[in-house]
Scaffold this motif. Sequence first.
Motif, PDB file in Angstrom:
ATOM      1  N   LEU A 152      14.956   5.520 -37.213  1.00  0.00           N
ATOM      2  CA  LEU A 152      13.683   5.639 -36.210  1.00  0.00           C
ATOM      3  C   LEU A 152      13.997   5.768 -35.019  1.00  0.00           C
ATOM      4  CD1 LEU A 152      10.521   5.205 -36.881  1.00  0.00           C
ATOM      5  CD2 LEU A 152      10.996   3.079 -35.605  1.00  0.00           C
ATOM      6  N   ARG A 223       2.648   5.360 -44.082  1.00  0.00           N
ATOM      7  CA  ARG A 223       3.543   6.285 -44.090  1.00  0.00           C
ATOM      8  C   ARG A 223       3.502   6.922 -45.485  1.00  0.00           C
ATOM      9  NH1 ARG A 223       7.827   6.175 -46.877  1.00  0.00           N
ATOM     10  NH2 ARG A 223       7.830   3.924 -47.421  1.00  0.00           N
ATOM     11  N   SER A 226       8.095  10.549 -45.229  1.00  0.00           N
ATOM     12  CA  SER A 226       8.641  10.551 -44.051  1.00  0.00           C
ATOM     13  C   SER A 226       7.862  10.850 -42.746  1.00  0.00           C
ATOM     14  CB  SER A 226       9.898  11.503 -43.461  1.00  0.00           C
ATOM     15  OG  SER A 226      10.859  10.983 -44.551  1.00  0.00           O
ATOM     16  N   SER A 227       6.376  11.076 -43.084  1.00  0.00           N
ATOM     17  CA  SER A 227       5.296  11.268 -42.102  1.00  0.00           C
ATOM     18  C   SER A 227       4.541  10.125 -41.832  1.00  0.00           C
ATOM     19  CB  SER A 227       4.237  12.274 -42.775  1.00  0.00           C
ATOM     20  OG  SER A 227       5.111  13.518 -43.017  1.00  0.00           O
ATOM     21  N   LEU A 228       4.224   9.793 -40.417  1.00  0.00           N
ATOM     22  CA  LEU A 228       3.578   8.618 -40.084  1.00  0.00           C
ATOM     23  C   LEU A 228       2.368   8.847 -39.647  1.00  0.00           C
ATOM     24  CD1 LEU A 228       6.463   7.076 -37.749  1.00  0.00           C
ATOM     25  CD2 LEU A 228       5.791   6.550 -40.292  1.00  0.00           C
ATOM     26  N   GLY A 250       1.154  12.193 -31.632  1.00  0.00           N
ATOM     27  CA  GLY A 250       2.549  12.558 -31.466  1.00  0.00           C
ATOM     28  C   GLY A 250       2.879  11.623 -30.299  1.00  0.00           C
ATOM     29  N   GLY A 274       6.818   8.234 -28.005  1.00  0.00           N
ATOM     30  CA  GLY A 274       6.797   8.889 -29.289  1.00  0.00           C
ATOM     31  C   GLY A 274       7.343   8.096 -30.143  1.00  0.00           C
ATOM     32  N   LYS A 276       9.198   8.342 -34.135  1.00  0.00           N
ATOM     33  CA  LYS A 276       9.336   9.326 -35.212  1.00  0.00           C
ATOM     34  C   LYS A 276      10.434   9.070 -36.167  1.00  0.00           C
ATOM     35  CE  LYS A 276      12.411  12.568 -32.695  1.00  0.00           C
ATOM     36  NZ  LYS A 276      12.503  14.050 -32.363  1.00  0.00           N
ATOM     37  N   ILE A 277      10.329   9.033 -37.270  1.00  0.00           N
ATOM     38  CA  ILE A 277      11.413   8.927 -38.457  1.00  0.00           C
ATOM     39  C   ILE A 277      12.394   9.991 -38.296  1.00  0.00           C
ATOM     40  CG2 ILE A 277      11.951   8.879 -40.750  1.00  0.00           C
ATOM     41  CD1 ILE A 277       9.279   7.458 -41.244  1.00  0.00           C
TER      42      ILE A 277
END
Length: 299
Positions: A152, A223, A226-228, A250, A274, A276-277
């Motif tokens: 992360l 989640r 892998s999308s948040l 974003g 930002g 992101k995974i």
Amino acid sequence: MESDLNQGAPSMENAVKTEAPKEGVATPTVATASKPKGKGLKTVLIVLGVMLLLGAAAYAGYYFANYEPAGEEGSSSDTPDPDGEEEDQDEKEEDAVALSSDFVGDYITAQLPEGWSIVEYVDGDGTDMLMDAEYQGLTGLSILTDEDEEVLQVYAVMGIGGIDICSSVGRFSDTPQSYIDVINGLTTDYNLSSDPDEAMPTVTVIADGDYTEFSFIDFRGRRVESSLYWNDLDNANVDEFHPLCGLSAGVLSFDTLSFEYDSGMGTETGSSYGVKIIGNPDEEVLPLLDEVMSSITLN
């Protein structure tokens, strides 16, 4: 003299006749003292029969006590205790997301699985999304697994803008149509001047059970692999989930997490980051990441 002797002794013929039984007369027999064999054998057989019956009864009791009808395996005494099953499941879940160590940094505190680590970046480090200026405070954050793999990344953002429209939006079972209508309204002008095949937004329906929930500082998150997805902070209804989309998804604008910078006209505050995974972590890693993110608090 001879005749006298003959007269005193019985003749052989008479002797034979004397020993032979007469017809119709029972011959006397001499009784001998002997043990009646038939009665003893009968007693032994009776005892053996009783023992066999007792053995058969014991076997039958054991058989029926452990009998399981076909197709109902586990329905007898081997049936697990439901409470025991729940406890075992709880233990497995606790093992799956075990957080065994504390991280106490300068800006955040968190709980981590054994071997995991967190790196805090400050004063402009940990990001390449800032304008040239002097920065102070937390400007980046990395979470790493026990294999030193970054899973992360959180990075400060300053100086990025864009059109407030969404090319796509997620819709959960608790996302109301009224929210989808608002997102659709953002793209009305764009869609009037675009090819109908490119109309926005695309609505992606996400079913219950296809996501996990967590929290991250100010935000409620979900989640999907892998999308948040992040709930809009303007939505205070805990029974609804309003997934952010476009630029708002974003770059998150936090209420409590921030950094400072010198704009040339004095010190100002930025709160855009930002999140992101990184890459495609293993399925075993992602639930642990959910727990770590939920455990983070600001110092």
